[in-house]
Motif scaffolding. Structure first.
Motif, PDB file in Angstrom:
ATOM      1  N   PRO A 161     -54.677 -44.677 -10.473  1.00  0.00           N
ATOM      2  CA  PRO A 161     -53.744 -44.086 -11.061  1.00  0.00           C
ATOM      3  C   PRO A 161     -53.965 -43.837 -12.899  1.00  0.00           C
ATOM      4  N   ASP A 162     -53.355 -43.039 -13.496  1.00  0.00           N
ATOM      5  CA  ASP A 162     -53.468 -43.069 -14.936  1.00  0.00           C
ATOM      6  C   ASP A 162     -52.033 -42.939 -15.494  1.00  0.00           C
ATOM      7  N   THR A 163     -51.957 -42.655 -16.711  1.00  0.00           N
ATOM      8  CA  THR A 163     -50.499 -42.640 -17.322  1.00  0.00           C
ATOM      9  C   THR A 163     -49.647 -41.442 -16.699  1.00  0.00           C
ATOM     10  N   HIS A 164     -50.082 -40.709 -16.135  1.00  0.00           N
ATOM     11  CA  HIS A 164     -49.353 -39.597 -15.768  1.00  0.00           C
ATOM     12  C   HIS A 164     -48.988 -39.668 -14.346  1.00  0.00           C
ATOM     13  N   THR A 165     -49.596 -40.689 -13.439  1.00  0.00           N
ATOM     14  CA  THR A 165     -49.274 -40.665 -12.193  1.00  0.00           C
ATOM     15  C   THR A 165     -47.802 -41.156 -11.840  1.00  0.00           C
ATOM     16  N   TYR A 166     -47.599 -42.298 -12.711  1.00  0.00           N
ATOM     17  CA  TYR A 166     -46.131 -43.008 -12.279  1.00  0.00           C
ATOM     18  C   TYR A 166     -44.880 -42.189 -12.608  1.00  0.00           C
ATOM     19  N   PRO A 167     -44.924 -41.262 -13.808  1.00  0.00           N
ATOM     20  CA  PRO A 167     -43.677 -40.725 -13.883  1.00  0.00           C
ATOM     21  C   PRO A 167     -43.480 -39.665 -12.855  1.00  0.00           C
ATOM     22  N   PHE A 168     -44.770 -38.957 -12.257  1.00  0.00           N
ATOM     23  CA  PHE A 168     -44.385 -38.106 -11.045  1.00  0.00           C
ATOM     24  C   PHE A 168     -43.932 -38.564  -9.841  1.00  0.00           C
ATOM     25  N   LEU A 169     -44.559 -40.088  -9.676  1.00  0.00           N
ATOM     26  CA  LEU A 169     -43.962 -40.739  -8.440  1.00  0.00           C
ATOM     27  C   LEU A 169     -42.851 -41.049  -8.562  1.00  0.00           C
ATOM     28  N   LEU A 170     -42.131 -41.474  -9.731  1.00  0.00           N
ATOM     29  CA  LEU A 170     -40.815 -42.051  -9.834  1.00  0.00           C
ATOM     30  C   LEU A 170     -39.806 -41.037  -9.764  1.00  0.00           C
ATOM     31  N   LYS A 171     -40.347 -39.789 -10.250  1.00  0.00           N
ATOM     32  CA  LYS A 171     -39.398 -38.775  -9.936  1.00  0.00           C
ATOM     33  C   LYS A 171     -39.208 -38.314  -8.618  1.00  0.00           C
TER      34      LYS A 171
END
Length: 606
Positions: free
Chosen positions: A131-141
């Motif tokens: 995962p990179d810096t963009h993965t977790y914001p989408f996952l947390l959404k």
């Protein structure tokens, strides 16, 4: 970590074989570049996107190629296409990179069914894609939409282990996730640990407080926001208006309105709807109507908000007139609109009209009644004293009655003295929602009104043995940029001596007008003088005394009461409005009471 069932890989529905050497098509690399160019410039047209896809298939472009596949998936997700479409393409790509995985996770997170986002994340890790810096914001959404705090905490710990917890957009996503899961204190704790906080972070926590029953904390954080020089935006305004409406903080909400005008937010439909709702919930129905009349654009929410606002403020006939106007405009009412219409009929005692609108809702508009609509009919009958008819209606309902409906019947039994039916209604409530103190209180009051003190004591002992705590009554009033809370017999205010002196003066002047305490409302086996003293210190009376003490003559008084106003307070405040020449607006658990010149907008039907 998440679901153990990975998403199925579907068969491709287009060619993955490049054209043969005898094919008249252009060289593959040029076709790929052309398709990518077309995808990047197709704008917001789903039709053009499908045409480009068809062009690719006809010309034998290898759409299992990661480069062309990622552009096609990105375009589809950006246009909010059904996720089955990009998923089919994703399933055929030879080797997806992290960008494509992130795009798929984002697509599901923004869809109506976010669960596959968690499954994709699991597959991504199993495929050794980091995962990179963009993965977790989408996952947390996606986690926020599911309101699954257990998964959210697991993702949070993973974020910390991978070293992404210092990134602003990851931190903002964590704040939103915790607030959406109802853990607003955790969101605030994370917010306090942030070294830099942008407007998104402030909005996430302010909105979290507003939506989770902590409006005072929302307003406090807004003040801190101003001290740090952060300018509010439209989302901040929505949260603030929600908090002000909850507290009945009219003066503060008016300042928010002025700010809206100043920064040009008055053309925003969502903000205007929130403003309309705020004024209606503060009992300032004239200002709510003014906002509605000045709106350049209105939707069903706008009409429904004003219809409900008029109804709960005691203007049932005006609410029904507005509904007729809505029909004249050929606007289609929604389910929510009819909840407002039935609410208007219920709170104005218009039984026949209520059944007529209920029938019209079904036959003219084809709306299948939901539990809320049936609840309005039960409330309509109950408030009109037709308790047995309300019970028969519940028995014949096509839906299973919930605790709210049985509780409505229980309240009607307590009000109109139907003991046997009240005991039955409470038994039904206990099956669905045991441990709610209000149900014990209603039945206890019913026993007390019948002078059955032994049953009162038995019930209250059971309440104690079951660990059920009675909800204390409180009243909120706004004064000087602050919202004050008073409890029954409250002496916590620094000026309590002056407040109680004013309370004694009010009682003295009311007695000269013929006021006699309604001691039958003190349902306890005590002496008459003790009952009168108990009535004198109800929280709404203390709140009225405080505002009379602190404000100039003629200033309106607005009170928010968490429970239903009792008959004695209703009479006392009605006379206070006449004697002290004040308009007094009380929003209790069920409706508004506009007191003026010794009269109430409810017509004593409450």
């Amino acid at each position: 970590m998440f679901s153990k069932h990975p998403l199925p890989r579907t068969s491709c529905f287009y060619s993955t074989t490049p054209p043969t050497s005898s094919s008249p098509h252009k060289p593959e690399s040029l076709l790929v570049k052309k398709c990518i160019f077309l995808l990047q410039n197709c704008g917001s047209s789903k039709l053009k996107l499908r045409q480009i896809h068809a062009f690719s298939i006809r010309n034998g472009v290898p759409l299992n190629d990661p480069d062309i596949g990622k552009h096609l998936i990105y375009s589809l997700v950006s246009l909010s296409a059904p996720m089955s479409y990009p998923h089919n393409i994703f399933s055929c790509i030879r080797s997806s990179n992290v960008f494509t995985w992130n795009t798929m996770i984002r697509g599901y997170a923004e869809s109506e069914s976010p669960e596959p986002a968690l499954q994709l994340y699991r597959q991504m890790r199993a495929s050794c894609i980091q995962p990179d810096t963009h993965t977790y914001p989408f996952l947390l959404k996606a986690v926020a939409k599911l309101a699954d705090v257990r998964i959210g905490e697991i993702v949070h710990s993973t974020v910390i282990r991978n070293g992404y917890d210092s990134l602003a957009f990851v931190q903002n996503s964590l704040l939103h996730m915790y607030a959406a899961c109802g853990l607003v204190d955790s969101a605030h704790k994370a917010f306090e640990l942030m070294s830099e906080r942008d407007i998104v972070a402030w909005n996430s926590v302010i909105n979290g407080f507003a939506l989770n029953g902590k409006p005072n904390e929302a307003l406090t954080l807004f003040r801190e926001m101003g001290l740090e020089g952060v300018k509010p935006d439209g989302y901040t305004v929505l949260s603030l208006l929600s908090a002000c409406a909850e507290l009945g903080a009219l003066a503060l909400g008016r300042r928010v309105h002025i700010y809206m005008v100043k920064v040009g937010l008055t053309d925003n439909l969502h903000v205007n709807n929130a403003l309309l709702d705020f004024y209606a919930k503060c009992g300032s129905i004239r200002e709510a109507r003014k906002v509605f009349d000045e709106m350049k654009e209105r939707n069903a929410v706008s009409w429904s908000s004003l219809i409900v606002g008029l109804a709960v403020n005691g203007f049932g006939e005006e609410a029904l007139e507005l509904f007729k106007e809505m029909e004249t405009e050929e606007l289609v009412p929604s389910e929510v609109t009819f909840v407002g219409v039935l609410y208007a009929c219920s709170h104005c005692g218009m039984v026949d009209e209520g059944f007529s609108y209920f029938k019209r809702m079904k036959e003219k508009y084809g709306i299948v009644p939901k539990i809320e609509h049936h609840g309005c009919i039960v409330d309509l009958l109950s408030r009109a004293g037709l308790v047995k008819e309300a019970y028969q209606y519940i028995r014949n309902m096509p839906l299973q009655p919930n605790a709210v409906i049985w509780r409505t019947l229980l309240g009607a039994c307590a009000m109109h003295g139907h003991l046997t039916l009240g005991e039955y209604a409470r038994a039904q409530v206990l099956k669905l929602e045991p441990g709610y103190s209000g149900d014990y209180v209603l039945l206890s009051n019913l026993y007390a009104s019948e002078q059955r003190w032994s049953d009162v004591h038995v019930l209250r002992r059971k309440m104690l043995s079951d660990g059920v705590q009675k909800i204390p009554g409180y009243s909120l009033v706004e004064f000087g940029n602050h919202v004050y809370e008073f409890l029954m017999g409250d002496r916590s205010h620094p000026q309590s001596d002056q407040i109680y002196a004013m309370l004694a003066e009010i009682t003295k002047r009311l007695r000269l007008e013929g006021y006699a305490p309604h001691t039958e409302n003190v349902l306890a086996d005590i002496e008459e003088e003790e009952k009168e003293n108990a009535l004198s210190y109800h929280s709404e009376k203390i709140a009225v005394a405080f505002i009379l003490l602190k404000t100039a003559p003629g200033t309106p008084i607005r009170i928010v009461k968490n429970l239903r106003i009792c008959a004695d307070c209703h009479l006392a405040i009605k006379l206070t409005s006449k004697v002290f020449e004040r308009e007094i607006i009380v929003r209790d658990q069920s409706r508004f009471h506009h007191f003026r010149d010794g009269f109430c907008s409810c017509g004593d039907y409450w």
